[in-house]
Design a protein around this motif. Structure first.
Motif: not given
Length: 138
Positions: A23-27
């Motif tokens: 959802a926060e584009l942290h992968f």
């Protein structure tokens, strides 16, 4: 000492996992250079593999996982030809969507900006509703 090292490693791992949030584009790091594929693109690749296998002299039996994945892709694929897939990918790429958002938008095909924000929380706040709606309409 070894228990201290184990605890430090576990804390390090849990901190890394806390940072992961689509959802926060942290992968995870492993995904930094990975490409995302639309379900339609996966289906095209699997169909090609299946056809190649069928035309081979010694046809190999395809695994259950392969066949289940192919069936899933056939069921949920949104685009049927390569030109459409390329056009969708190019259009969304030009709009500054993250590669995860691009794949999610093309797989889910939301009809409204509100639906897109509900399904893909990372687009909220990054795009105005009108801009997002225009992308979906295109």
């Amino acid at each position: 000492r070894s228990s201290d090292l184990k605890m430090a490693a576990q804390q390090s791992q849990s901190m890394e996992h806390q940072d992961e949030d689509a959802a926060e584009l942290h992968f995870p790091k492993e995904f930094e250079n990975a490409e995302t594929l639309m379900i339609s693109e996966v289906q095209m690749l699997l169909d090609h593999r299946k056809q190649t296998n069928e035309s081979a002299e010694e046809e190999q039996e395809l695994s259950d996982v392969f066949m289940k994945t192919l069936n899933y892709c056939q069921r949920f694929s949104k685009f049927k030809n390569r030109e459409t897939m390329t056009a969708v990918r190019n259009d969304l790429s030009q709009k500054k969507f993250h590669k995860f958002e691009l794949a999610a938008l093309s797989n889910l095909c939301p009809e409204t900006a509100e639906e897109a924000k509900s399904l893909i929380p990372s687009v909220e706040g990054r795009f105005e509703d009108e801009e997002l709606q225009q992308c979906l309409d295109d």
